[in-house]
Design a protein around this motif. Sequence first.
Motif, PDB file in Angstrom:
ATOM      1  N   LYS A 162      11.516  17.340   9.575  1.00  0.00           N
ATOM      2  CA  LYS A 162      12.398  16.392   8.891  1.00  0.00           C
ATOM      3  C   LYS A 162      11.776  15.893   7.599  1.00  0.00           C
ATOM      4  O   LYS A 162      12.450  15.747   6.587  1.00  0.00           O
ATOM      5  CB  LYS A 162      12.717  15.215   9.804  1.00  0.00           C
ATOM      6  N   ALA A 163      10.478  15.572   7.666  1.00  0.00           N
ATOM      7  CA  ALA A 163       9.740  15.075   6.504  1.00  0.00           C
ATOM      8  C   ALA A 163       8.270  15.390   6.699  1.00  0.00           C
ATOM      9  O   ALA A 163       7.770  15.383   7.823  1.00  0.00           O
ATOM     10  CB  ALA A 163       9.936  13.570   6.333  1.00  0.00           C
ATOM     11  N   GLU A 164       7.616  15.660   5.586  1.00  0.00           N
ATOM     12  CA  GLU A 164       6.177  15.903   5.614  1.00  0.00           C
ATOM     13  C   GLU A 164       5.494  14.698   4.977  1.00  0.00           C
ATOM     14  O   GLU A 164       5.814  14.326   3.844  1.00  0.00           O
ATOM     15  CB  GLU A 164       5.846  17.172   4.840  1.00  0.00           C
ATOM     16  N   ILE A 165       4.578  14.098   5.738  1.00  0.00           N
ATOM     17  CA  ILE A 165       3.863  12.927   5.245  1.00  0.00           C
ATOM     18  C   ILE A 165       2.368  13.113   5.494  1.00  0.00           C
ATOM     19  O   ILE A 165       1.972  13.782   6.442  1.00  0.00           O
ATOM     20  CB  ILE A 165       4.367  11.622   5.896  1.00  0.00           C
ATOM     21  N   ASP A 166       1.564  12.505   4.637  1.00  0.00           N
ATOM     22  CA  ASP A 166       0.123  12.578   4.839  1.00  0.00           C
ATOM     23  C   ASP A 166      -0.306  11.480   5.814  1.00  0.00           C
ATOM     24  O   ASP A 166       0.492  10.635   6.228  1.00  0.00           O
ATOM     25  CB  ASP A 166      -0.629  12.506   3.510  1.00  0.00           C
ATOM     26  N   THR A 167      -1.575  11.501   6.187  1.00  0.00           N
ATOM     27  CA  THR A 167      -2.084  10.572   7.190  1.00  0.00           C
ATOM     28  C   THR A 167      -1.977   9.119   6.739  1.00  0.00           C
ATOM     29  O   THR A 167      -1.569   8.253   7.521  1.00  0.00           O
ATOM     30  CB  THR A 167      -3.542  10.912   7.542  1.00  0.00           C
ATOM     31  N   ASP A 168      -2.331   8.829   5.497  1.00  0.00           N
ATOM     32  CA  ASP A 168      -2.254   7.439   5.028  1.00  0.00           C
ATOM     33  C   ASP A 168      -0.821   6.928   5.016  1.00  0.00           C
ATOM     34  O   ASP A 168      -0.560   5.778   5.391  1.00  0.00           O
ATOM     35  CB  ASP A 168      -2.868   7.303   3.635  1.00  0.00           C
ATOM     36  N   ASP A 177       0.822  -1.215   0.000  1.00  0.00           N
ATOM     37  CA  ASP A 177       0.000   0.000   0.000  1.00  0.00           C
ATOM     38  C   ASP A 177       0.854   1.262   0.000  1.00  0.00           C
ATOM     39  O   ASP A 177       0.522   2.244  -0.668  1.00  0.00           O
ATOM     40  CB  ASP A 177      -0.940   0.019   1.204  1.00  0.00           C
ATOM     41  N   LEU A 178       1.956   1.220   0.729  1.00  0.00           N
ATOM     42  CA  LEU A 178       2.843   2.385   0.796  1.00  0.00           C
ATOM     43  C   LEU A 178       3.452   2.688  -0.563  1.00  0.00           C
ATOM     44  O   LEU A 178       3.471   3.845  -1.001  1.00  0.00           O
ATOM     45  CB  LEU A 178       3.939   2.136   1.833  1.00  0.00           C
ATOM     46  N   ILE A 179       3.942   1.677  -1.240  1.00  0.00           N
ATOM     47  CA  ILE A 179       4.552   1.883  -2.554  1.00  0.00           C
ATOM     48  C   ILE A 179       3.508   2.344  -3.569  1.00  0.00           C
ATOM     49  O   ILE A 179       3.778   3.196  -4.416  1.00  0.00           O
ATOM     50  CB  ILE A 179       5.270   0.601  -3.037  1.00  0.00           C
ATOM     51  N   GLU A 180       2.304   1.806  -3.469  1.00  0.00           N
ATOM     52  CA  GLU A 180       1.236   2.189  -4.396  1.00  0.00           C
ATOM     53  C   GLU A 180       0.867   3.665  -4.269  1.00  0.00           C
ATOM     54  O   GLU A 180       0.629   4.331  -5.270  1.00  0.00           O
ATOM     55  CB  GLU A 180      -0.012   1.333  -4.159  1.00  0.00           C
ATOM     56  N   GLU A 181       0.786   4.146  -3.032  1.00  0.00           N
ATOM     57  CA  GLU A 181       0.365   5.533  -2.823  1.00  0.00           C
ATOM     58  C   GLU A 181       0.955   6.069  -1.522  1.00  0.00           C
ATOM     59  O   GLU A 181       0.721   5.509  -0.452  1.00  0.00           O
ATOM     60  CB  GLU A 181      -1.162   5.622  -2.757  1.00  0.00           C
ATOM     61  N   ASN A 182       1.725   7.135  -1.636  1.00  0.00           N
ATOM     62  CA  ASN A 182       2.270   7.790  -0.454  1.00  0.00           C
ATOM     63  C   ASN A 182       2.697   9.199  -0.804  1.00  0.00           C
ATOM     64  O   ASN A 182       2.812   9.561  -1.978  1.00  0.00           O
ATOM     65  CB  ASN A 182       3.441   6.987   0.134  1.00  0.00           C
ATOM     66  N   SER A 183       2.928   9.964   0.222  1.00  0.00           N
ATOM     67  CA  SER A 183       3.431  11.323   0.071  1.00  0.00           C
ATOM     68  C   SER A 183       4.547  11.498   1.091  1.00  0.00           C
ATOM     69  O   SER A 183       4.327  11.341   2.296  1.00  0.00           O
ATOM     70  CB  SER A 183       2.312  12.335   0.322  1.00  0.00           C
ATOM     71  N   PHE A 184       5.747  11.778   0.606  1.00  0.00           N
ATOM     72  CA  PHE A 184       6.907  11.913   1.481  1.00  0.00           C
ATOM     73  C   PHE A 184       7.765  13.057   0.940  1.00  0.00           C
ATOM     74  O   PHE A 184       8.407  12.921  -0.093  1.00  0.00           O
ATOM     75  CB  PHE A 184       7.713  10.611   1.495  1.00  0.00           C
ATOM     76  N   VAL A 185       7.723  14.179   1.639  1.00  0.00           N
ATOM     77  CA  VAL A 185       8.414  15.384   1.194  1.00  0.00           C
ATOM     78  C   VAL A 185       9.522  15.728   2.179  1.00  0.00           C
ATOM     79  O   VAL A 185       9.278  15.840   3.387  1.00  0.00           O
ATOM     80  CB  VAL A 185       7.430  16.576   1.081  1.00  0.00           C
ATOM     81  N   LEU A 186      10.725  15.891   1.668  1.00  0.00           N
ATOM     82  CA  LEU A 186      11.820  16.412   2.488  1.00  0.00           C
ATOM     83  C   LEU A 186      11.783  17.925   2.362  1.00  0.00           C
ATOM     84  O   LEU A 186      11.882  18.449   1.253  1.00  0.00           O
ATOM     85  CB  LEU A 186      13.165  15.852   2.011  1.00  0.00           C
TER      86      LEU A 186
END
Length: 159
Positions: free
Chosen positions: A137-143, A31-40
Motif C-alpha cells: 500500500k505504501a513504502e515507508i522508512d523506519t523513522d 519530526d514527521l513533517i521535517e523528515e519522512n519517506s512515504f511512497v505510494l
Amino acid sequence: MSRISKIELDDRNLPPPTPEISQERKVAIFDLIEENSFVLPAREDRVVPEGPYHLDLAIRDKRLVFDLATEVGDKAAEFHLSLSPFRQVVKDYYQICESYFNAVKTLPPSQIETIDMARRGIHNEGSRVLQERLEGKAEIDTDTARRLFTLICVLHFGA
C-alpha cells in the motif's frame, strides 16, 4: 517528492489527551513533517499521483484509516488497516511509557535508561508491525514508521 507534507489526526471522538500524550503528538508530527519517506507504489490498474501528500489519520469503525490527498486536494489513496495487529504492542507501549514517565520523577538515571531502552524496543516493534501492514500500500522508512506509530498510539488513547 514522495513524502508527507501535512498531517491531520481525527481525534474528535477521543477524550482530551494528557500533557504527555499531547507532547508526544506534537513532537511526532513536527519530526514527521521535517523528515519522512512515504511512497505510494505503482499500480497496473491506475496512475499513482505524485506527492507530497496530505495525510488524514483516523480510527473509524475499529480500523486505522490512512486518507491521502495531493497538495492540491486530489485524492491520492485511502486504505484501512485492521487494528488487531496493533492492540498488544500499543498496550505494551502505553504501559512502558507510564513506567518511564514515573521513573523520570523518582529513579536514578541508570534505571531510567533501562526503561527507556525497553520503551524504544516496543516502539521499534510497533513501527515494524506498521511497515508490514502497509506492505503493498505504501513504502515507508523506519523513522517514518516510528513517528506514525506514535500517532497511532495517540489515536488509541481513550479509544
